[in-house]
Design an enzyme around this catalytic site. Structure first.
Site: not given
Ligand code: E4P
Length: 217
Positions: A83
Site C-alpha cells: 500500500k
Molecule cells: C483502509 O485501507 C483505510 O486505511 C481505512 O479504511 C481508513 O479508515 P478510517 O478513515 O476510518 O481511518
C-alpha cells in the site's frame, strides 16, 4: 462485491474468515500501531490465515524508500499487496512495484483525478476514503460513482476498493454503485446483519414457541 476486513486483529479476521466473509485484509500504520504488534510479524500471521490480498502500507515518503520497503513486504507472502500513498512519490513507487509483479494498493485517494493517475501508474487497487470525505461534508459515495464511470469509460483494470467505511449503509451503497471491493472494520460487517424488524419478528416467534412448547431436538 469482495469484502476486505480493515483490521490487524487476527482473532476478528479468523472469525469472519470461518464464515466465508473475508476476501482480503487491509491495514494501515494506525491499525498496526493500535494492534501493538510488529508490522512484519502480524502481517505474516494474517497472510497465513487469509487466501486473498493483504494490504501492508509503506512507512516512508520518498519513492526509493517506498520501493525498498515494498520489496521487503512483498517477500512476506504471495498475497501481499503493497500500500502506497497517493503522492507523486507514491505513484512512482506504484509504477515500479507493479511492473515487478507486486500487487499495489494506492491509498488516501480523495479525488477522481487522483484515481485516474493511480490507474495509469498500474495500481491493482485504488482506495477512495468515503468516511473521511463525509467527515468534511463532502460526498464520499459520489466519488466512488465518479471513479466507476471513469474506469468503465476507458476499461481500466484497477479495482475500486472503497475504504474508510463507517457504517453498514456504506456497504450496500458501494455494492449498488459497483465498487469492486469494500473494506470495513469487523463491527461494520457484523452490523450488516442487523434489522429491527428481524429482532421484533424473532421476539414474537420466541413467545409463540414458548407458549406452544414447540421443540425440534
Ligand atoms: C483502509 O485501507 C483505510 O486505511 C481505512 O479504511 C481508513 O479508515 P478510517 O478513515 O476510518 O481511518
Amino acid at each position: 462485491m469482495k469484502f476486505f476486513v480493515d483490521t490487524a486483529d487476527v482473532a476478528a479476521i479468523a472469525e469472519l474468515n470461518d464464515l466465508g466473509m473475508v476476501d482480503g485484509v487491509t491495514t494501515n500504520p494506525s491499525i498496526i500501531a493500535k494492534s501493538g504488534r510488529d508490522i512484519l510479524e502480524v502481517t505474516k500471521e494474517i497472510c497465513d490465515l487469509v487466501d486473498g490480498p493483504v494490504s501492508a502500507e509503506v512507512v516512508s515518503l520518498k519513492a526509493d524508500d517506498m520501493i525498498a520497503e515494498g520489496r521487503k513486504l512483498a517477500k512476506i507472502a504471495d498475497n501481499i499487496t503493497v500500500k502506497v500513498p497517493l503522492t507523486w512519490d507514491g505513484l512512482k513507487a506504484c509504477k515500479v512495484l507493479s511492473s515487478e509483479g507486486t500487487m499495489v494498493n494506492v491509498t488516501l485517494c480523495f479525488s477522481a483525478n487522483q484515481a485516474l493517475l493511480a490507474a495509469k501508474a498500474g495500481a491493482t487497487f485504488i482506495s477512495p476514503f468515503i468516511g473521511r470525505l463525509d467527515d468534511i461534508n463532502l460526498d464520499g459515495l459520489e466519488l466512488i460513482e465518479d471513479i466507476r464511470t471513469i474506469y468503465d469509460n476507458y476499461g481500466f483494470e484497477t479495482q475500486i476498493l472503497a475504504a474508510s467505511i463507517r457504517n453498514a449503509n456504506h456497504m450496500s451503497e458501494c455494492a449498488k454503485i459497483g465498487a469492486d471491493v469494500a473494506t470495513a472494520p469487523p463491527a461494520v460487517i457484523k452490523a450488516m446483519a442487523n434489522h429491527v424488524l428481524t429482532d421484533n419478528g424473532l421476539a414474537a416467534f420466541m413467545k409463540d414457541i414458548e407458549k406452544a412448547n414447540i421443540k425440534i431436538v
